[in-house]
Design a protein around this motif. Structure first.
Motif, short mmCIF file in Angstrom:
data_model
loop_
_atom_site.label_atom_id
_atom_site.label_comp_id
_atom_site.label_asym_id
_atom_site.label_seq_id
_atom_site.Cartn_x
_atom_site.Cartn_y
_atom_site.Cartn_z
N TYR A 237 34.78 7.90 -28.30
CA TYR A 237 34.20 8.52 -28.55
C TYR A 237 34.46 9.52 -29.21
O TYR A 237 34.72 10.43 -29.78
CB TYR A 237 32.71 9.05 -28.35
CG TYR A 237 31.80 6.86 -27.51
CD1 TYR A 237 31.27 6.93 -29.51
CD2 TYR A 237 32.14 6.62 -26.60
CE1 TYR A 237 30.23 5.99 -28.82
CE2 TYR A 237 31.49 5.53 -26.49
CZ TYR A 237 30.20 4.92 -27.82
OH TYR A 237 30.34 3.59 -27.66
N TRP A 241 35.52 11.48 -32.63
CA TRP A 241 35.51 13.13 -32.79
C TRP A 241 36.48 13.68 -33.09
O TRP A 241 36.23 14.75 -34.42
CB TRP A 241 34.32 13.56 -31.47
CG TRP A 241 33.94 14.60 -31.58
CD1 TRP A 241 32.58 14.32 -32.11
CD2 TRP A 241 34.04 15.98 -32.00
NE1 TRP A 241 32.20 15.93 -32.47
CE2 TRP A 241 33.31 17.34 -31.79
CE3 TRP A 241 35.41 16.81 -31.20
CZ2 TRP A 241 33.35 18.31 -31.57
CZ3 TRP A 241 35.23 17.73 -31.53
CH2 TRP A 241 34.37 18.91 -31.54
N ILE A 277 24.86 13.45 -35.99
CA ILE A 277 23.84 13.69 -34.75
C ILE A 277 22.89 12.71 -34.61
O ILE A 277 22.59 12.40 -33.97
CB ILE A 277 23.71 14.97 -35.14
CG1 ILE A 277 25.30 15.86 -34.47
CG2 ILE A 277 22.98 15.51 -33.33
CD1 ILE A 277 25.20 17.75 -34.52
N ILE A 280 23.18 9.06 -33.94
CA ILE A 280 23.83 8.97 -32.75
C ILE A 280 23.12 7.92 -31.74
O ILE A 280 23.52 6.74 -31.28
CB ILE A 280 24.45 10.26 -31.75
CG1 ILE A 280 25.19 10.96 -32.83
CG2 ILE A 280 24.83 10.13 -30.44
CD1 ILE A 280 25.93 11.92 -32.07
N SER A 283 22.90 4.88 -32.92
CA SER A 283 24.81 3.83 -33.03
C SER A 283 25.18 3.35 -32.48
O SER A 283 26.17 2.51 -31.35
CB SER A 283 25.58 4.86 -34.40
OG SER A 283 25.70 6.27 -33.07
N PRO A 300 29.18 8.12 -36.43
CA PRO A 300 28.46 9.51 -36.76
C PRO A 300 28.76 10.30 -35.62
O PRO A 300 29.39 11.43 -36.28
CB PRO A 300 27.17 9.17 -36.02
CG PRO A 300 26.70 7.81 -36.28
CD PRO A 300 28.12 7.05 -36.40
N PHE A 301 30.11 9.61 -34.84
CA PHE A 301 30.79 10.62 -34.57
C PHE A 301 32.61 11.59 -35.17
O PHE A 301 32.60 12.64 -35.02
CB PHE A 301 31.65 10.23 -32.73
CG PHE A 301 30.39 9.72 -31.98
CD1 PHE A 301 30.50 10.76 -31.19
CD2 PHE A 301 29.46 8.17 -32.14
CE1 PHE A 301 29.05 10.36 -29.64
CE2 PHE A 301 29.08 8.19 -30.96
CZ PHE A 301 28.11 8.95 -29.63
N TRP A 304 30.46 13.76 -37.18
CA TRP A 304 30.22 15.24 -36.81
C TRP A 304 30.98 15.69 -36.46
O TRP A 304 30.67 16.79 -36.61
CB TRP A 304 29.27 14.58 -35.63
CG TRP A 304 28.76 16.06 -34.75
CD1 TRP A 304 28.86 17.12 -34.82
CD2 TRP A 304 29.15 14.96 -32.71
NE1 TRP A 304 28.52 17.40 -33.34
CE2 TRP A 304 28.79 16.80 -32.64
CE3 TRP A 304 28.47 14.59 -32.37
CZ2 TRP A 304 28.55 16.86 -31.54
CZ3 TRP A 304 28.52 14.42 -30.56
CH2 TRP A 304 28.33 15.56 -30.28
N VAL A 363 20.04 15.23 -28.29
CA VAL A 363 20.76 14.50 -29.57
C VAL A 363 19.94 15.05 -30.93
O VAL A 363 19.64 15.59 -31.48
CB VAL A 363 21.14 13.17 -29.68
CG1 VAL A 363 21.09 13.60 -30.86
CG2 VAL A 363 21.41 12.76 -28.81
#
Length: 395
Positions: A237, A241, A277, A280, A283, A300-301, A304, A363
């Motif tokens: 992750y 990101w 976000i 998250i 997901s 999403p990461f 983001w 979150v």
């Protein structure tokens, strides 16, 4: 350019040092027998002092030899990280993080001014981009790399690596940077004075809220992932990101040059970040056994990271257009607001979790803060359109 090649190395160390805690929160919490929310305040201490040290100490820096100031700030940073390594209780740990933030906060604007003065005018943008790239790489690459190193070296070993990188930067400054004099960074008074302009204050508010949502949540990435999935492997992750952050950092400038509407671009970026976000928790609930579908858990990461790291450039363009005669001060104000927002976001996240609220709710709270930034940005766009219409009435 060769005189500034070691400055990005120091900036890499700062970027890694600021947020490497995000990946090793569980290890530090176990060592000190404290909560993860308390451990995350290491990020608050660093980023808060990073945001405030340069403007607060700007007056004291006036007239001080630049090279000596750079070396002194690096020595403070290195010493602070050594104290972190040998800390025996939470107060000592937080104090060392604050001191490290002070060292980094003094060094960064002076390094930017030095880089700009040591290269030809046509290469200034490239030199400043190299420094910013060093710090962003420290966060998006150094943090997941630090998490991987922690497996073999322990969390203290990660900070030892930061010290090693900083030492290389210090030696580079000592041997490579000539004795020069540059203007000290804008003072706190100069930065705050710009907030009297409503357009500037609204833009800065968006920067602040964006950092609260993005950087504040990032500090709690470890408890978020482990709390929702029960998995302890955070590395994928963090890498995803970080990859998104690198893509966003390197493409946003081209997008701005192509579209030429930084305010509209920022609205799109903020919307993307808010949706990413908000997605998250869902997901992370995707079963890991579904290999193809599991890839979507990382999307999403990626988005983001890309949105978070690409949000600063449009803001800088907007602020410089609003205050071209105070460009250095307004960009410095934006930078301070970004790190101040990260500090406030981390602090609020700690209070949130400390009161027993869930990581899933944290979150969603971050997404809500991003939504507020979107609302303000829509107002900025409407005001801008109104101003254009007023200046150019129909004939």
């Amino acid at each position: 350019m060769k005189n500034i090649l070691f400055l990005p190395i120091a900036m890499f160390a700062f970027g890694m040092d600021a947020y490497v805690v995000a990946g090793i929160i569980p290890d530090i919490s176990t060592s000190f027998q404290i909560t993860e929310a308390q451990t995350a305040q290491m990020v608050t201490a660093f980023t808060l002092c990073y945001a405030l040290s340069a403007p607060v100490l700007a007056t004291l820096l006036a007239g001080f030899p630049t090279k000596k100031a750079l070396m002194l700030s690096m020595l403070v940073f290195i010493f602070a990280n050594l104290v972190t390594i040998f800390s025996t209780h939470l107060s000592m740990l937080l104090a060392s993080r604050a001191l490290a933030g002070i060292g980094a906060g003094i060094f960064s604007p002076l390094a930017a001014a030095s880089a700009a003065s040591l290269v030809p005018a046509k290469k200034k943008g490239r030199a400043l981009g190299l420094l910013l790239g060093g710090m962003s790489a420290g966060t998006v690459i150094g943090v997941p790399a630090g998490l991987a190193l922690a497996t073999w070296l322990g969390w203290q070993g990660v900070f030892a690596v930061v010290v090693g990188i900083a030492l290389i930067g210090l030696i580079g400054v000592l041997l490579g940077v000539p004795h020069i004099c540059v203007a000290p960074p804008p003072s706190l008074k100069a930065r705050v004075a710009l907030l009297a302009n409503r357009s500037v204050s609204a833009t800065i508010a968006v920067t602040f809220l964006t950092a609260v949502a993005s950087l504040g949540l990032y500090a709690y990435l470890a408890p978020v992932i482990t709390g929702i999935t029960q998995h302890t492997n955070l590395t994928p992750y963090l890498w995803v990101w970080g990859l998104g952050g690198m893509v966003g950092s390197f493409t946003i400038g081209h997008i701005i040059d192509w579209v030429k509407h930084p305010k509209a671009i920022l609205l799109a970026v903020l919307t993307l970040m808010c949706v990413a976000i908000f997605s998250i928790p869902n997901s992370l609930s995707i079963p890991s056994s579904l290999s193809l579908t599991a890839i979507m858990a990382f999307l999403p990461f990626f988005l983001w990271g890309a949105a978070g790291w690409s949000s600063l450039a449009p803001q800088q363009h907007t602020l410089i257009s609003l205050q071209p005669e105070h460009s250095a001060a307004v960009v410095a104000l934006n930078s301070s607001s970004n790190y101040l927002g990260g500090a406030v976001g981390t602090l609020l996240g700690g209070l949130w979790l400390g009161h027993g609220l869930s990581v899933t709710q944290l979150v969603y709270a971050a997404a809500a803060v991003a939504a507020v930034a979107i609302v303000i940005q829509i107002g900025i766009l409407r005001q801008s359109a109104h101003s254009v219409a007023t200046k150019c009435p129909d004939s």
